[in-house]
Scaffold this motif. Structure first.
Motif, short mmCIF file in Angstrom:
data_model
loop_
_atom_site.label_atom_id
_atom_site.label_comp_id
_atom_site.label_asym_id
_atom_site.label_seq_id
_atom_site.Cartn_x
_atom_site.Cartn_y
_atom_site.Cartn_z
N GLN A 1 45.30 37.46 33.53
CA GLN A 1 45.26 38.81 34.09
C GLN A 1 43.88 39.43 33.95
N ALA A 2 43.20 39.14 32.85
CA ALA A 2 41.85 39.66 32.67
C ALA A 2 40.92 39.11 33.73
N GLY A 3 41.08 37.82 34.07
CA GLY A 3 40.26 37.23 35.12
C GLY A 3 40.54 37.85 36.48
N VAL A 4 41.82 38.16 36.73
CA VAL A 4 42.18 38.82 37.99
C VAL A 4 41.50 40.18 38.07
N ALA B 1 41.38 27.50 25.87
CA ALA B 1 42.51 27.84 26.73
C ALA B 1 42.32 29.22 27.34
N MET B 2 41.82 30.16 26.54
CA MET B 2 41.58 31.51 27.04
C MET B 2 40.61 31.50 28.21
N LYS B 3 39.51 30.76 28.07
CA LYS B 3 38.52 30.68 29.14
C LYS B 3 39.11 30.04 30.39
N GLU B 4 39.94 29.03 30.19
CA GLU B 4 40.58 28.37 31.33
C GLU B 4 41.50 29.33 32.07
N HIS B 5 42.32 30.09 31.32
CA HIS B 5 43.23 31.04 31.94
C HIS B 5 42.44 32.15 32.66
N TRP B 6 41.43 32.65 32.01
CA TRP B 6 40.60 33.72 32.59
C TRP B 6 39.99 33.26 33.92
N GLN B 7 39.41 32.05 33.91
CA GLN B 7 38.77 31.54 35.13
C GLN B 7 39.79 31.33 36.24
N ALA B 8 40.98 30.87 35.89
CA ALA B 8 42.03 30.66 36.89
C ALA B 8 42.40 31.97 37.56
N GLY B 9 42.52 33.04 36.78
CA GLY B 9 42.84 34.35 37.34
C GLY B 9 41.74 34.85 38.24
N HIS B 10 40.50 34.66 37.83
CA HIS B 10 39.35 35.10 38.62
C HIS B 10 39.30 34.34 39.94
N ASP B 11 39.53 33.04 39.89
CA ASP B 11 39.49 32.21 41.10
C ASP B 11 40.61 32.59 42.07
N ASP B 12 41.83 32.78 41.55
CA ASP B 12 42.96 33.12 42.41
C ASP B 12 42.76 34.49 43.07
N ALA B 13 42.25 35.44 42.32
CA ALA B 13 42.03 36.77 42.89
C ALA B 13 40.98 36.73 43.99
N LYS B 14 39.95 35.92 43.82
CA LYS B 14 38.92 35.81 44.86
C LYS B 14 39.50 35.21 46.14
N ILE B 15 40.44 34.27 46.00
CA ILE B 15 41.11 33.71 47.18
C ILE B 15 41.85 34.82 47.91
N ALA B 16 42.58 35.65 47.16
CA ALA B 16 43.34 36.74 47.78
C ALA B 16 42.43 37.74 48.46
N LEU B 17 41.31 38.07 47.85
CA LEU B 17 40.41 39.09 48.38
C LEU B 17 39.65 38.62 49.61
N ARG B 18 39.64 37.33 49.85
CA ARG B 18 38.98 36.81 51.05
C ARG B 18 39.93 36.79 52.26
N GLU B 19 41.19 37.16 52.05
CA GLU B 19 42.15 37.20 53.14
C GLU B 19 42.12 38.58 53.80
N PRO B 20 41.63 38.71 55.03
CA PRO B 20 41.49 40.02 55.67
C PRO B 20 42.79 40.81 55.76
N ARG B 21 43.93 40.11 55.94
CA ARG B 21 45.19 40.83 56.12
C ARG B 21 45.63 41.58 54.87
N VAL B 22 45.07 41.22 53.71
CA VAL B 22 45.38 41.95 52.49
C VAL B 22 44.98 43.41 52.63
N PHE B 23 43.91 43.67 53.37
CA PHE B 23 43.38 45.02 53.48
C PHE B 23 43.79 45.72 54.77
N GLU B 24 44.73 45.14 55.50
CA GLU B 24 45.25 45.77 56.70
C GLU B 24 46.59 46.43 56.41
N LEU B 25 46.77 47.64 56.92
CA LEU B 25 48.05 48.31 56.75
C LEU B 25 49.10 47.62 57.63
#
Length: 393
Positions: free
Chosen positions: A37-40, A351-375
């Motif tokens: 969650q911190a990575g997200v 393990a903490m660093k691995e979890h953090w990086q996974a959250g950061h990577d997943d959130a970046k994938i979501a933020l690159r999807e244009p429809r996330v920011f469309e109503l």
């Protein structure tokens, strides 16, 4: 091939004509997995996504307090300070012969290190988080309810006092809520900064999962972890979000999909995964049905003659049928193969660093999807984006 937009570009575009009235961050419980969650949040911060409400349970409540209880420029720093304080350097394998003896069972260095880390947390506690009780009340009753546990959470109280500005939380610049369970009545409870001042006791109460942690006393009542009833506070957010358009980031630490267990610890782990994830899936299904129902009622009311619309019951239905659009982005931690059944107790630095990086990577994938920011269009029951499984409706 079109190149995916950068986080910086997403940040710039989201500030221009952002269509949602609220951005909500929903944080599930899951112990050591909470670094995900911190990575997200780090990715959201980098994209300059202005979160207006954080609602958390257990470790999600702790992460939420670290975010809401600090100025924007200090939030990621405080999250990292907390997670580095409660994690330990890697545990070395004491005897190479031990690894050789276990390797034939498929237990490699990473698996063995994680198991040793979890065992260390269970036996000796976690610094700045919890310590084991010398004589837990396993046979005889404790003197007070707050002593009825395997561990003492006093270190967490001190950590929160050091890292969280509760005056800032209670200034209501960002809405903050944590879920708990009344240990006497069994009822779910939400401590919400819009309704009452929040203290460290409310955060600790949300993370008081029995029997490991004791109930926390607040105003004469004792409270356990919100996960006793539901490990995700999503229902609370959905009930509130019908009044405005919202972009909701739902950050889960458990996945209902998994392997059939072959041993008792794995069976217990699957129980936690299914219990934690299935309730959320039911909540989302109910939300989509409710949205469809509101749309159907609204269309029906439009066909009524004008004279009938002044009827109090019709006006009540019209108010209930108001549809406020929401987009839900599901970010779900995916376990790596080497993690043990006790993965929520693996408080190792690696393990903490691995979890953090996974959250950061997943959130970046979501933020690159244009429809996330469309109503979404009003006719959509719900727009849901699962980072690992694409769009669903």
């Amino acid at each position: 091939m079109n190149q995916a937009p950068s986080i910086e570009r997403i940040a710039q575009e989201s500030k221009r004509g952002f269509p949602f009235e609220r951005v909500v961050l929903v944080l599930q419980g899951g112990g050591a997995l909470g670094a995900y969650q911190a990575g997200v949040y780090q990715a959201l911060h980098e994209a300059k996504i202005d979160v207006s409400w954080i609602c958390g349970t257990s470790i999600g409540g702790i992460n939420g307090a670290l975010i809401a209880g600090n100025r924007p420029e200090r939030r990621v720093e405080r999250l990292r300070e907390f997670w580095e304080a409660i994690t330990k350097p890697p545990i070395g394998i004491p005897d190479p012969a031990l690894f050789a003896a276990l390797s034939w069972k498929g237990i490699g260095p990473a698996q063995l290190t994680d198991r040793l880390s979890a065992l260390s947390s269970m036996l000796y506690g976690v610094p700045d988080f919890f310590t084991p009780r010398l004589f837990p009340p396993l046979i005889s009753a404790a003197v007070r309810p707050d002593l009825a546990s395997c561990y003492d959470t006093a270190p967490l109280q001190a950590t929160l006092a050091r890292l969280v500005d509760f005056d800032l939380i209670n200034s209501k610049s960002m809405r903050f809520s944590v879920a708990a369970t009344n240990a006497r009545t069994g009822a779910p409870v939400y401590f919400d900064s819009l309704q009452r001042p929040i203290t460290s006791a409310h955060i600790v109460a949300s993370a008081s999962l029995p029997p490991n942690f004791p109930p926390t006393e607040i105003d004469g009542e004792y409270y356990w972890d919100g996960a006793v009833v539901s490990n995700s506070p999503m229902q609370y957010v959905i009930d509130d979000a019908s009044r405005y358009t919202a972009l909701v980031f739902q950050v889960d630490l458990w996945d209902a999909n998994g392997e059939v267990p072959l041993d008792v610890p794995s069976a217990y782990s699957r129980l936690l995964e299914i219990h934690s994830a299935t309730r959320l899936n039911i909540t989302l299904e109910q939300y989509k049905k409710a949205q469809k129902f509101r749309l159907a009622v609204a269309k029906l009311l439009e066909q009524l003659p004008e004279a009938a619309r002044s009827d109090p019951e019709v006006q009540f239905l019209a108010e209930e049928a108001r549809v406020r659009i929401a987009t839900l982005v599901q970010l779900k931690y995916q376990s790596s193969r080497h993690e043990p059944p006790s993965k929520n107790f693996v408080f190792s630095r690696a393990a903490m660093k691995e979890h953090w990086q996974a959250g950061h990577d997943d959130a970046k994938i979501a933020l690159r999807e244009p429809r996330v920011f469309e109503l979404p269009h009003i006719t959509e029951a719900a727009r849901i984006f699962d980072v690992h499984h694409g769009w669903a409706t």
